[in-house]
Motif scaffolding. Sequence first.
Motif, short mmCIF file in Angstrom:
data_model
loop_
_atom_site.label_atom_id
_atom_site.label_comp_id
_atom_site.label_asym_id
_atom_site.label_seq_id
_atom_site.Cartn_x
_atom_site.Cartn_y
_atom_site.Cartn_z
N LEU A 173 0.85 -1.19 0.00
CA LEU A 173 0.00 0.00 0.00
C LEU A 173 0.89 1.23 0.00
CD1 LEU A 173 -2.82 1.36 0.44
CD2 LEU A 173 -2.38 1.14 2.90
N VAL A 174 0.67 2.14 -0.97
CA VAL A 174 1.48 3.35 -1.09
C VAL A 174 0.60 4.57 -0.83
CG1 VAL A 174 3.00 4.73 -2.56
CG2 VAL A 174 2.94 2.24 -2.81
N GLY A 175 0.97 5.36 0.16
CA GLY A 175 0.27 6.61 0.42
C GLY A 175 0.95 7.74 -0.34
N ALA A 176 0.30 8.21 -1.40
CA ALA A 176 0.77 9.37 -2.17
C ALA A 176 -0.32 10.42 -2.17
CB ALA A 176 1.11 8.94 -3.60
N ASP A 177 -1.04 10.49 -1.05
CA ASP A 177 -2.26 11.28 -0.97
C ASP A 177 -2.10 12.61 -0.24
OD1 ASP A 177 -1.82 9.65 1.26
OD2 ASP A 177 -3.94 9.39 1.71
N GLY A 178 -0.91 13.19 -0.32
CA GLY A 178 -0.75 14.58 0.06
C GLY A 178 -0.47 14.85 1.53
N THR A 179 -0.38 16.13 1.83
CA THR A 179 0.03 16.60 3.15
C THR A 179 -0.85 16.06 4.27
OG1 THR A 179 0.90 18.63 2.15
CG2 THR A 179 0.46 18.67 4.52
N ASP A 180 -2.14 16.06 4.07
CA ASP A 180 -3.08 15.56 5.09
C ASP A 180 -3.46 14.12 4.75
OD1 ASP A 180 -3.19 18.06 6.54
OD2 ASP A 180 -4.39 18.82 4.87
N SER A 181 -2.47 13.27 4.66
CA SER A 181 -2.62 11.92 4.13
C SER A 181 -3.57 11.05 4.96
CB SER A 181 -1.24 11.26 4.05
OG SER A 181 -1.35 9.88 3.76
N PHE A 182 -4.59 10.52 4.30
CA PHE A 182 -5.50 9.55 4.92
C PHE A 182 -4.75 8.25 5.21
CE2 PHE A 182 -8.45 5.98 4.49
CZ PHE A 182 -9.51 6.35 5.30
N VAL A 183 -3.91 7.84 4.27
CA VAL A 183 -3.15 6.59 4.46
C VAL A 183 -2.23 6.71 5.66
CG1 VAL A 183 -1.42 5.06 3.43
CG2 VAL A 183 -3.29 5.94 2.03
N ARG A 184 -1.51 7.82 5.76
CA ARG A 184 -0.60 8.00 6.89
C ARG A 184 -1.36 7.91 8.22
NH1 ARG A 184 1.48 13.35 6.15
NH2 ARG A 184 -0.12 14.08 7.61
#
Length: 413
Positions: A173-184
């Motif tokens: 799973l790669v989180g590339a979803d920005g500053t306010d990352s949902f994945v993170r």
Amino acid sequence: MTAPDSPLAAGAASDAGVLVVGGGLVGASLAIALDAAGVAATLVEAAAPRADAQPSHDERNLALARATVNGLAAIGVWPHAAAKATPIRRIHVSRAGEFGSARLDARAEGVDALGWTLPARELGAALLRRLDACKRLQRLAPAQLEAIEPLPGGWRARVRTAGGARELRTPLLVGADGTDSFVRARLGIGADVHDYAQSLFVCTVTPERAHEGRAYERFADGGPVALLPLAEGRCGLVLTVPADEAGAVAALDDAAFLALAQRRFGWRLGRLSRPGRRHAYPIRRVAARALVAPRAVLVGNAAQTVHPVGAQGFNLGLRDALTLAELVAAAADPGDAALLERYAARRAPDREGTMAMSHGLVRLACLEQPLLAPLRSLALLAFDRVPPLRRALARRGMGFRGAPPRAVLEKLP
């Protein structure tokens, strides 16, 4: 790991390959690089697959380092963007009211350009055209990741699409979803946040004198201001103001805004005129406390959002993406713990060095402290006059630091 009020179904999930969450500039680049390497992947994009729908395809003008352009060429994106790009042949760095300055020249470094400027929307359009040519990539757009759940050997993810919910199984799973990352957040990875109490205004202007491919970075107590060379004699203006002044600056008419920009930048290119549409962005530094978790990794702004001084954000994020793609392409298991440890180790020197540089520049170069003025000027003069220091500065500015991915080195002079 998942939202308690939205449990995942117990049924089977379809195989997604590597699951990349976030279809912005870095996420799209990673998906393309994986496809080019023959790695099966799925890209989850929150916006519709149109350049005008993607939030990262905005009015900013990107300063692309030489290494970045090499990397974009290696994955087949640059041919779609090159015609809209403007070479940066020289860079001038100074501090308002102080005598020191540093100058970099592409010819002195033996290259045709130190980097290129390109409107973000043009890079976004080039990425979309290259995405359309991908062979193995599955794209879900518009789509939203709703929940994740660990499985033996990977993750199960629920993605909401226009056609309903889908469940996907992924070994990475790669989180590339920005500053306010949902994945993170769902991975439980914390982040250190620093609010610079600044806002960034970007627009285009026309200088009275030709820019001749020269980029300017000028520091002042109120924050940095930059002018980037663009096509047709235009320049991209990047103006930083204290956050408590942002509302008043946004309310200025064009004449008053130009007067402010002129005071902050100076007259090196003569009078500035014909401002384009202005956009404002708050500035924060957000650094994830870890880059990896079991069978998961963060890239781009989800991993680190840096101050825009020096224009390192996308350049750093692309090196994240290309390093990860390089390692995954050579592995039997893309989510192997040893692979992710190698990724984090490879990225650490570049990531930490770039974040320290951008943060340090803002803290020192923009600090209102008269006693620092002679030291700042002497440091700039040293970078300007001492060849080894100037070469080191140029190499880092061109994106060649740490252990860069092979893709960016293919055209290393």
